[in-house]
Every structure is written in structure tokens, then in C-alpha cells.
Motif scaffolding. Sequence first.
Motif, short mmCIF file in Angstrom:
data_model
loop_
_atom_site.label_atom_id
_atom_site.label_comp_id
_atom_site.label_asym_id
_atom_site.label_seq_id
_atom_site.Cartn_x
_atom_site.Cartn_y
_atom_site.Cartn_z
N ALA A 42 0.61 -1.14 -0.07
CA ALA A 42 -0.29 -0.16 -0.42
C ALA A 42 0.99 1.36 -0.02
CB ALA A 42 -0.79 -0.53 1.33
N LEU A 43 2.02 1.07 0.80
CA LEU A 43 2.61 2.42 1.21
C LEU A 43 3.13 2.33 -0.53
CD1 LEU A 43 4.04 1.73 4.60
CD2 LEU A 43 2.82 3.85 4.00
N GLY A 44 3.85 0.93 -0.97
CA GLY A 44 4.22 1.56 -2.37
C GLY A 44 3.79 2.02 -2.99
N ARG A 45 2.22 1.51 -3.46
CA ARG A 45 1.16 2.21 -4.26
C ARG A 45 0.57 4.30 -4.00
NH1 ARG A 45 1.66 -2.15 -5.03
NH2 ARG A 45 0.63 -3.94 -5.56
N SER A 52 5.98 15.44 -4.18
CA SER A 52 7.41 15.79 -4.20
C SER A 52 8.11 14.95 -4.10
CB SER A 52 7.85 16.80 -3.50
OG SER A 52 7.83 16.00 -2.21
N LYS A 53 9.68 14.78 -4.72
CA LYS A 53 10.24 13.43 -4.54
C LYS A 53 10.62 13.22 -3.10
CE LYS A 53 15.18 12.57 -6.23
NZ LYS A 53 16.29 12.75 -6.32
N ALA A 54 10.89 14.26 -2.00
CA ALA A 54 10.94 13.86 -0.43
C ALA A 54 10.07 12.99 -0.15
CB ALA A 54 11.11 15.50 0.19
N ASP A 55 8.53 13.66 -0.35
CA ASP A 55 6.92 12.49 -0.23
C ASP A 55 7.46 11.14 -0.55
OD1 ASP A 55 4.61 12.37 0.99
OD2 ASP A 55 3.55 12.45 -1.28
N PHE A 56 7.89 10.67 -1.97
CA PHE A 56 8.61 9.79 -2.58
C PHE A 56 9.38 8.77 -1.36
CE2 PHE A 56 10.95 6.58 -5.14
CZ PHE A 56 9.68 6.20 -6.00
N HIS A 58 9.85 9.47 1.54
CA HIS A 58 9.47 9.45 2.60
C HIS A 58 8.56 8.12 2.87
CE1 HIS A 58 7.94 10.78 6.28
NE2 HIS A 58 6.54 9.82 6.04
N LYS A 59 7.90 7.69 1.95
CA LYS A 59 6.83 6.38 1.86
C LYS A 59 7.04 5.48 1.43
CE LYS A 59 3.04 9.85 0.06
NZ LYS A 59 1.32 10.12 -0.24
N LEU A 60 8.09 5.23 0.89
CA LEU A 60 9.22 4.33 0.81
C LEU A 60 10.56 4.12 1.86
CD1 LEU A 60 10.52 3.87 -3.13
CD2 LEU A 60 9.00 2.84 -2.20
N SER A 61 10.42 4.25 2.60
CA SER A 61 10.99 4.32 3.83
C SER A 61 10.29 3.56 4.59
CB SER A 61 11.21 6.42 4.61
OG SER A 61 12.88 6.70 3.57
N ILE A 62 8.69 4.58 4.93
CA ILE A 62 7.91 3.98 5.85
C ILE A 62 7.95 2.24 5.01
CG2 ILE A 62 5.60 3.97 6.64
CD1 ILE A 62 6.04 6.87 6.48
N GLY A 63 8.24 2.46 3.74
CA GLY A 63 7.44 0.40 3.74
C GLY A 63 8.96 0.39 3.77
N LEU A 64 9.92 0.25 3.81
CA LEU A 64 11.29 -0.63 3.95
C LEU A 64 10.41 -0.57 5.76
CD1 LEU A 64 13.95 -1.74 3.58
CD2 LEU A 64 14.97 0.37 3.79
#
Length: 72
Positions: A42-45, A52-56, A58-64
Motif C-alpha cells: 500500500a505504501l509503495g502504491r 514531491s521527491k521528498a514525499d516519495f 518518505h513513503k518508501l522509507s515507511i514501507g522499508l
Amino acid sequence: MIKSKSFQFSAKVVNLYKFLTSEKKEFVMSMQVLRSGTAIGALGREAEHAESKADFIHKLSIGLKEANETEY
């Protein structure tokens, strides 16, 4: 690549959840595994539609982080 792998992982997590609840009668841990295991995809989607790039990142970091918690 991330979409297919996260989907496959989520499907395995759902099957694990079903096994734990039906066969082992484990409800608390299984629910946490289900939440963190399916959150990865879900976070990847969500990251695909980042503002923004920073938001991208951040969301992938949460998924990790969720993926690392699921490994236990």
C-alpha cells in the motif's frame, strides 16, 4: 518489479494470517503481521503518487520500515 513483489508478499502474508487464525488460534500477533505485511504494498502504491521527491522517499522509507518489522 516492486508492484509484483509486494503483491506476492502480501498474498503470502494473508495466507499466513489465515493459517495462524484458523489452525493456531493466534489472533493478536497474526493481526500485526497482516497489518505490517500488507502495508508495504500500500505504501509503495502511495509513493507512486507522491507530491514531491521528498514525499516519495518518505513513503518508501515507511514501507522499508514495515518490511523490516515483518522479518521477525
